[in-house]
Design an enzyme around this catalytic site. Structure first.
Site, PDB file in Angstrom:
ATOM      1  N   ILE A  24       0.036   4.405  -0.434  1.00  0.00           N
ATOM      2  CA  ILE A  24      -0.274   3.205   0.317  1.00  0.00           C
ATOM      3  C   ILE A  24      -1.294   3.564   1.391  1.00  0.00           C
ATOM      4  O   ILE A  24      -1.547   4.737   1.652  1.00  0.00           O
ATOM      5  CB  ILE A  24       0.995   2.559   0.919  1.00  0.00           C
ATOM      6  CG1 ILE A  24       1.786   3.572   1.708  1.00  0.00           C
ATOM      7  CG2 ILE A  24       1.845   1.960  -0.177  1.00  0.00           C
ATOM      8  CD1 ILE A  24       3.063   3.026   2.302  1.00  0.00           C
ATOM      9  N   THR A  25      -1.852   2.571   2.024  1.00  0.00           N
ATOM     10  CA  THR A  25      -3.051   2.773   2.832  1.00  0.00           C
ATOM     11  C   THR A  25      -2.871   3.740   4.000  1.00  0.00           C
ATOM     12  O   THR A  25      -3.607   4.720   4.132  1.00  0.00           O
ATOM     13  CB  THR A  25      -3.568   1.422   3.342  1.00  0.00           C
ATOM     14  OG1 THR A  25      -4.004   0.661   2.226  1.00  0.00           O
ATOM     15  CG2 THR A  25      -4.728   1.599   4.308  1.00  0.00           C
ATOM     16  N   PHE A  26      -1.939   3.481   4.879  1.00  0.00           N
ATOM     17  CA  PHE A  26      -1.844   4.303   6.085  1.00  0.00           C
ATOM     18  C   PHE A  26      -1.446   5.751   5.781  1.00  0.00           C
ATOM     19  O   PHE A  26      -2.077   6.690   6.293  1.00  0.00           O
ATOM     20  CB  PHE A  26      -0.899   3.652   7.098  1.00  0.00           C
ATOM     21  CG  PHE A  26      -1.607   2.764   8.077  1.00  0.00           C
ATOM     22  CD1 PHE A  26      -1.477   2.943   9.445  1.00  0.00           C
ATOM     23  CD2 PHE A  26      -2.428   1.738   7.644  1.00  0.00           C
ATOM     24  CE1 PHE A  26      -2.145   2.125  10.357  1.00  0.00           C
ATOM     25  CE2 PHE A  26      -3.098   0.919   8.527  1.00  0.00           C
ATOM     26  CZ  PHE A  26      -2.959   1.112   9.896  1.00  0.00           C
ATOM     27  N   GLU A  29       0.809  -1.199   0.000  1.00  0.00           N
ATOM     28  CA  GLU A  29       0.000   0.000   0.000  1.00  0.00           C
ATOM     29  C   GLU A  29       0.852   1.263   0.000  1.00  0.00           C
ATOM     30  O   GLU A  29       1.126   1.818   1.025  1.00  0.00           O
ATOM     31  CB  GLU A  29      -0.966  -0.082   1.181  1.00  0.00           C
ATOM     32  CG  GLU A  29      -1.705  -1.360   1.055  1.00  0.00           C
ATOM     33  CD  GLU A  29      -2.508  -1.777   2.243  1.00  0.00           C
ATOM     34  OE1 GLU A  29      -3.695  -2.023   2.072  1.00  0.00           O
ATOM     35  OE2 GLU A  29      -1.940  -1.881   3.314  1.00  0.00           O
TER      36      GLU A  29
END
Length: 556
Positions: free
Chosen positions: A208-210, A77
Site C-alpha cells: 500500500i502507498t505509505f 493501498e
C-alpha cells in the site's frame, strides 16, 4: 543470501515484457488514433494543468472516505506475500527516534508564476549570448518573471559536474508494470531506452502507498520503520495513525528509520520533497531542506517546474536529492479500473509531466548530468461485487474491532482471551472458502517480514487477488461497487508489480532489463550514487554488488 536465490513470481503468458522503442517518436505519433483525436495542441502548453480529480470526483471521494478523512478507513493501498532475506531489527528500530511535534511554516506552498515560454527563452538566450560576448561576462541566468536574478544559479557546462551526484526520485502511485506495454507513455519509454529499467520492481508487504513509499526511501521493511499500513493502531501510544490526518502524517514520532533526505542532510547535503509520504514530518527532528504539504490540486506541470526551480538554486542552496509524488494513475485505477479510459488518460497526463521535466532539464543543459529515477509503489487489479468474502459468515462481529486497509484487515479481539476462538473460526472459514488467508501476527510467514511490530494487529487476514472483505450487515448490493481497482494482494503477483526506470551519469545504459528486485534496495543505491554512508537498513549486499557490477557506470 544473494538476491538471485529469492523466488520470484514468473510473468504470466499474457504479460509481455516491456519493449524499448525504435526510433524516438513524438507523443502524438505514438498514441492510438482515439487518443490523438482527443488531444489538442493546447494539451502540450507549459501552463496546462491536470488536477487529479474534478469537483464531482472530489465530492464522491469525500463521501467514500468520509468528510473528516477518518470515518471510513477504506484505504486501498496495501500488499501480500513476501521476500526472504535479511532478518529485520524491528524491535530496535520501530519508535526509536523521537520527532519534534512543534508547528512549522509551509515553504513552497504558494503557487509560483510559470516559467517563460520556450520560444521567448530562445530569444532571451540569443540576446544574452550576444551581450556576454560584448561584455566578457562569464555566466548568466534565465529566471522566472517576478524573481530576482542570481548569476550563481545559472546552469552551464562548466558547472554541470556539480550535478553528477544529484538524484531526482519520482513516484507514479499505482503505476502497474504492465501499463508500460500500452504505448501511451513515450517519454518513459525513451527514458528507459536511454538508461536502464527493471523487468518489474516488487513492493514490500503490505503493498500500500505509505508503507511502500517509506520503504523505498529508508531501505526498511514496514515492520522495521513502523508505517505498517495506511491506518494502524499503536498500543504503546494508545493512538491510531491515519494517513490522511495531518496530526498523524506530520508527526515525526510515528516514523522510524532514516529516510534518504535525513541521511543526506546529516551528511551536509540539502534535500527537497514535493509531497513524498513522510516528508511533512520532522523525522529525527529533521525535515527536508525544502518541502510543502500534500495538495492534490497542484497541476502536474507545476510539480515538474518545482523540481526545476530547486535545481536552479545557487550551489550552496541546491538540493542533492529531490523527491516528487504523483497520485493520478492510482486514483484513476481505483475509481474506474485498470482497463478504463480514465487510467489511459492518466497515463498520458503523467507521461506529459515527465516529458515536460525532461525538456526542462534539456533547456538547462542538465540532460545526462543529473540522475533521474522513476518508480511506482505497487500495481493494481480489478475487483467486483462478485468477489466478496463476508467476514460475518465466520465470526461474530461483536467480538472484534476491525481496522480495514482494503483489502487487508487487522482484527482486534474485544476480549484478550477471545483471540484463539476468532482465529480458529477464521482459519476454518479460510479452508472452506478458499479465497482468503489468515494468521496470528507472530505466525506470519517469515518472507512477509510482518511480525515484529506491535503496530500490526493481533490477527491479520487478506483475500486472494481481486477479492475483498465486507460484512453483510452493512453491505448494500444496490449501490455501485467502489473502488473498482484495488491493490494490497500477493506482492509477487504480476498485477501488483511496479516500475523502475533510471537514467543519468551514474547508470550504465542497458537494453536488457534488470531482474525483478525488492523496492527497499533503492535506499542503498541512492546512498551509493550520492556517496553517503547509509543508515542501518534491510537492503542486501548481494543485490548491491550485482548492480555495481552490471548497471553502475564505470568509475562511479
Amino acid at each position: 543470501m544473494s538476491y538471485g536465490e529469492i523466488p520470484l513470481w514468473d510473468s504470466r503468458v499474457d504479460e509481455e515484457p516491456f519493449a524499448l522503442p525504435v526510433p524516438k517518436k513524438t507523443t502524438l505519433e505514438i498514441l492510438p488514433e482515439e487518443f490523438r483525436r482527443a488531444l489538442s495542441p493546447e494539451r502540450f502548453i507549459v501552463e496546462e494543468s491536470y488536477p487529479p480529480h474534478d469537483e464531482e470526483a472530489n465530492a464522491a471521494f469525500e463521501e467514500w472516505v468520509g468528510s473528516d478523512g477518518t470515518q471510513r478507513l477504506l484505504n486501498t493501498e496495501e500488499s501480500y506475500w513476501g521476500h526472504t532475506d535479511q532478518q529485520s531489527s524491528a524491535e530496535t528500530l520501530v519508535g526509536s527516534t523521537e520527532g519534534s511535534t512543534k508547528a512549522y511554516l509551509q515553504p513552497g506552498g504558494k503557487r509560483d508564476s510559470h516559467y517563460l515560454r520556450p520560444v521567448f527563452r530562445i530569444f532571451l538566450a540569443g540576446a544574452a549570448c550576444l551581450l556576454l560576448l560584448a561584455l566578457g561576462v562569464g555566466v548568466w541566468a534565465v529566471t522566472k518573471r517576478g524573481e530576482e536574478t542570481s548569476s550563481s544559479s545559472a546552469t552551464t557546462l562548466s558547472s554541470a559536474d556539480a550535478y553528477a551526484r544529484t538524484i531526482i526520485l519520482i513516484s507514479l502511485d499505482g503505476f502497474r508494470a504492465s501499463y508500460l506495454n500500452r504505448n501511451l507513455t513515450p517519454a518513459l519509454a525513451q527514458l528507459a531506452a536511454d538508461g536502464i529499467h527493471a523487468k518489474t520492481m516488487q513492493p514490500v508487504f503490505p503493498s500500500i502507498t505509505f508503507p511502500n513509499h517509506y520503504s523505498i526511501v529508508t531501505g526498511l521493511y514496514p515492520e522495521s520503520h513502523g508505517i505498517v499500513a495506511n491506518v494502524f493502531y499503536d498500543p504503546e501510544k494508545d493512538d491510531t495513525f491515519v494517513y490522511v490526518d495531518p496530526a498523524s502524517n506530520g508527526n515525526g514520532q510515528w516514523w522510524g528509520g532514516e529516510p534518504i533526505w535525513v541521511t543526506a542532510i546529516k551528511q551536509s547535503h540539502r534535500s527537497a520533497a514535493c509531497m513524498w509520504p513522510g516528508s511533512e514530518a520532522a523525522i529525527q527532528d529533521i525535515r527536508p531542506t525544502y518541502w510543502f504539504k500534500y495538495n492534490h490540486t497542484m497541476p502536474l506541470f507545476d510539480r515538474a517546474e518545482k523540481i526545476l526551480e530547486w535545481l536552479e538554486k545557487p550551489l550552496e542552496e541546491r538540493p542533492s536529492v529531490l523527491t516528487m509524488y504523483i497520485p493520478d494513475v492510482d486514483s484513476a485505477g481505483h475509481w474506474a479500473g485498470v482497463d478504463s479510459k480514465e487510467v489511459n488518460d492518466s497515463l498520458v497526463r503523467v507521461d506529459q509531466a515527465i516529458e515536460h521535466l525532461l525538456q526542462g532539464l534539456e533547456e538547462r543543459n542538465l540532460t545526462g548530468k543529473v540522475n533521474l529515477m522513476v518508480v511506482s509503489d505497487h500495481g493494481m487489479t480489478n475487483s467486483s461485487k462478485d468477489r466478496i468474502v463476508f467476514l460475518d459468515d465466520y465470526i461474530n462481529l461483536n467480538d472484534v474491532t476491525i481496522l480495514e486497509n482494503k483489502p487487508l484487515v487487522m482484527l482486534y479481539p474485544n476480549e484478550g482471551n477471545a483471540t484463539e476462538g476468532i482465529l480458529e473460526a477464521l482459519t476454518k472459514g479460510s479452508k472452506e472458502n478458499g479465497r482468503f488467508k489468515v494468521w496470528r501476527r507472530e505466525d506470519a510467514p517469515a518472507e512477509y517480514h510482518y511480525s515484529h511490530s506491535s503496530r500490526i494487529g493481533p490477527i491479520v487476514a487478506i483475500p486472494e487477488n481481486g477479492w475483498v472483505f465486507a460484512v453483510r450487515s452493512t453491505y448494500d448490493p444496490t449501490k455501485p461497487f467502489q473502488p473498482i481497482g484495488l491493490h494490497g494482494y500477493n506482492i509477487t503477483h504480476p498485477d501488483m508489480q511496479s516500475i523502475f526506470i533510471a537514467s543519468g551519469p551514474a547508470f550504465r545504459p542497458s537494453k536488457e532489463p534488470i531482474p525483478t528486485f525488492l523496492n527497499l534496495e533503492l535506499y542503498n543505491l541512492m546512498c551509493r550514487i550520492m556517496d553517503l554512508a547509509p543508515a542501518p537498513n534491510n537492503g542486501t549486499r548481494g543485490w548491491m554488488e550485482e548492480f555495481e557490477k552490471r548497471w553502475l557506470a564505470p568509475g562511479w
